[in-house]
Design a protein around this motif. Sequence first.
Motif, PDB file in Angstrom:
ATOM      1  N   LYS A   1      38.941  47.953  53.686  1.00 42.35           N
ATOM      2  CA  LYS A   1      38.692  46.634  53.138  1.00 42.35           C
ATOM      3  C   LYS A   1      39.849  45.867  52.543  1.00 42.35           C
ATOM      4  N   ILE A   2      40.568  46.534  51.917  1.00 42.59           N
ATOM      5  CA  ILE A   2      41.950  45.973  51.207  1.00 42.59           C
ATOM      6  C   ILE A   2      42.781  45.413  52.344  1.00 42.59           C
ATOM      7  N   LEU A   3      42.938  46.085  53.339  1.00 44.38           N
ATOM      8  CA  LEU A   3      43.830  45.936  54.154  1.00 44.38           C
ATOM      9  C   LEU A   3      43.581  44.574  55.181  1.00 44.38           C
ATOM     10  N   VAL A   4      42.325  44.502  55.401  1.00 42.84           N
ATOM     11  CA  VAL A   4      41.702  43.419  55.915  1.00 42.84           C
ATOM     12  C   VAL A   4      41.728  42.294  55.107  1.00 42.84           C
ATOM     13  N   ALA A   5      41.218  42.316  53.770  1.00 42.55           N
ATOM     14  CA  ALA A   5      41.029  41.212  52.893  1.00 42.55           C
ATOM     15  C   ALA A   5      42.318  40.704  52.607  1.00 42.55           C
ATOM     16  N   SER A   6      43.625  41.227  52.856  1.00 36.54           N
ATOM     17  CA  SER A   6      44.884  40.764  52.459  1.00 36.54           C
ATOM     18  C   SER A   6      45.346  39.741  53.329  1.00 36.54           C
ATOM     19  N   SER A   7      44.676  39.760  54.516  1.00 36.18           N
ATOM     20  CA  SER A   7      45.162  38.766  55.449  1.00 36.18           C
ATOM     21  C   SER A   7      46.541  38.891  55.805  1.00 36.18           C
ATOM     22  N   ALA A   8      47.254  39.764  55.438  1.00 42.54           N
ATOM     23  CA  ALA A   8      48.649  40.049  55.815  1.00 42.54           C
ATOM     24  C   ALA A   8      48.909  40.971  57.038  1.00 42.54           C
ATOM     25  N   PHE A   9      47.960  41.704  57.320  1.00 50.85           N
ATOM     26  CA  PHE A   9      48.120  42.724  58.262  1.00 50.85           C
ATOM     27  C   PHE A   9      47.450  42.314  59.503  1.00 50.85           C
ATOM     28  N   SER A  10      47.961  42.701  60.789  1.00 52.04           N
ATOM     29  CA  SER A  10      47.248  42.311  62.017  1.00 52.04           C
ATOM     30  C   SER A  10      46.308  43.484  62.094  1.00 52.04           C
ATOM     31  N   ASP A  11      45.387  43.377  63.274  1.00 53.51           N
ATOM     32  CA  ASP A  11      44.460  44.224  63.719  1.00 53.51           C
ATOM     33  C   ASP A  11      45.218  45.473  64.014  1.00 53.51           C
ATOM     34  N   ALA A  12      46.442  45.307  64.745  1.00 55.44           N
ATOM     35  CA  ALA A  12      46.971  46.561  65.122  1.00 55.44           C
ATOM     36  C   ALA A  12      47.851  47.407  63.915  1.00 55.44           C
ATOM     37  N   GLU A  13      48.180  46.687  63.120  1.00 56.68           N
ATOM     38  CA  GLU A  13      48.636  47.474  61.735  1.00 56.68           C
ATOM     39  C   GLU A  13      47.767  47.995  61.006  1.00 56.68           C
ATOM     40  N   ILE A  14      46.367  47.391  61.099  1.00 56.49           N
ATOM     41  CA  ILE A  14      45.386  48.188  60.306  1.00 56.49           C
ATOM     42  C   ILE A  14      45.104  49.185  60.865  1.00 56.49           C
ATOM     43  N   GLU A  15      44.768  49.397  62.309  1.00 59.64           N
ATOM     44  CA  GLU A  15      44.656  50.217  63.036  1.00 59.64           C
ATOM     45  C   GLU A  15      45.544  51.350  62.936  1.00 59.64           C
ATOM     46  N   VAL A  16      46.886  51.205  62.794  1.00 63.15           N
ATOM     47  CA  VAL A  16      47.866  52.277  62.410  1.00 63.15           C
ATOM     48  C   VAL A  16      47.727  52.902  61.166  1.00 63.15           C
ATOM     49  N   ALA A  17      47.485  52.130  60.164  1.00 63.47           N
ATOM     50  CA  ALA A  17      47.234  52.356  58.813  1.00 63.47           C
ATOM     51  C   ALA A  17      46.128  53.460  58.814  1.00 63.47           C
ATOM     52  N   LEU A  18      45.011  53.090  59.531  1.00 60.32           N
ATOM     53  CA  LEU A  18      43.673  54.017  59.359  1.00 60.32           C
ATOM     54  C   LEU A  18      44.184  55.667  60.313  1.00 60.32           C
ATOM     55  N   GLU A  19      44.977  55.139  61.337  1.00 63.45           N
ATOM     56  CA  GLU A  19      45.493  56.612  62.131  1.00 63.45           C
ATOM     57  C   GLU A  19      46.076  57.399  60.872  1.00 63.45           C
ATOM     58  N   VAL A  20      47.016  56.758  60.191  1.00 64.09           N
ATOM     59  CA  VAL A  20      47.673  57.598  59.271  1.00 64.09           C
ATOM     60  C   VAL A  20      46.760  58.260  58.245  1.00 64.09           C
ATOM     61  N   ILE A  21      45.822  57.440  57.763  1.00 61.94           N
ATOM     62  CA  ILE A  21      45.055  57.893  56.898  1.00 61.94           C
ATOM     63  C   ILE A  21      44.193  59.127  57.299  1.00 61.94           C
ATOM     64  N   ASP A  22      43.903  58.875  58.852  1.00 66.38           N
ATOM     65  CA  ASP A  22      43.017  60.108  59.198  1.00 66.38           C
ATOM     66  C   ASP A  22      43.782  61.308  59.681  1.00 66.38           C
ATOM     67  N   VAL A  23      45.162  61.169  59.906  1.00 71.38           N
ATOM     68  CA  VAL A  23      46.255  62.228  59.911  1.00 71.38           C
ATOM     69  C   VAL A  23      46.241  63.115  58.560  1.00 71.38           C
ATOM     70  N   TYR A  24      46.319  62.205  57.471  1.00 66.65           N
ATOM     71  CA  TYR A  24      46.270  62.839  56.213  1.00 66.65           C
ATOM     72  C   TYR A  24      44.985  63.697  55.921  1.00 66.65           C
ATOM     73  N   LEU A  25      44.109  63.151  55.975  1.00 65.70           N
ATOM     74  CA  LEU A  25      42.681  63.488  55.578  1.00 65.70           C
ATOM     75  C   LEU A  25      42.275  64.714  56.682  1.00 65.70           C
ATOM     76  N   GLY A  26      42.862  64.669  57.983  1.00 66.97           N
ATOM     77  CA  GLY A  26      42.177  65.715  59.085  1.00 66.97           C
ATOM     78  C   GLY A  26      43.158  66.872  58.942  1.00 66.97           C
ATOM     79  N   ASN A  27      44.587  66.741  58.331  1.00 70.50           N
ATOM     80  CA  ASN A  27      45.248  68.053  58.454  1.00 70.50           C
ATOM     81  C   ASN A  27      46.065  67.978  56.818  1.00 70.50           C
ATOM     82  N   PRO A  28      45.417  68.726  55.952  1.00 73.07           N
ATOM     83  CA  PRO A  28      45.929  68.885  54.708  1.00 73.07           C
ATOM     84  C   PRO A  28      47.239  69.437  54.671  1.00 73.07           C
TER      85      PRO A  28
END
Length: 157
Positions: A15-42
Amino acid sequence: MIRKFVAQDREAVQKILVASSAFSDAEIEVALEVIDVYLGNPKQKDYELFTSVDERDTVIGYLCIGSTPISSGTFDLYWIAVRPDSHGRGLGRELLLFAETLVRSKGGRLIVAETSSQPRYERARRFYEANNFQLLAHIKEYYNVGDDLLIYGKYLQ
């Protein structure tokens, strides 16, 4: 307060990334992929994620940093974002100072942050410059025609 990122923070950061209006959809997608890597592989060591939270443990800021592969003492500042309704309160600076302390504790000497020359990234560029980052490289039309890559860096003492 700044704490390690937990799975329950993912939606708030999105929500922060979307609300900022600074990031494109592709950038938000990459940020979420990084989060998922972080959460999925301790055990992964590429990314360290942290959130800034208020007294109710509501996420108001987000930081992703990691040691640059095949380097000695260089770290990439992948993401830093603060909820738009909290801008101007010094939370971004607080997250950045936290990152600098973390990098120093790991023997780091340089933090690198990449951004775009597009107008919507003006706030990011001003933020880096206000926090003593220097423009180290400017690569014309890197992302697209008329969209340059700007690489900022801060050498830590």
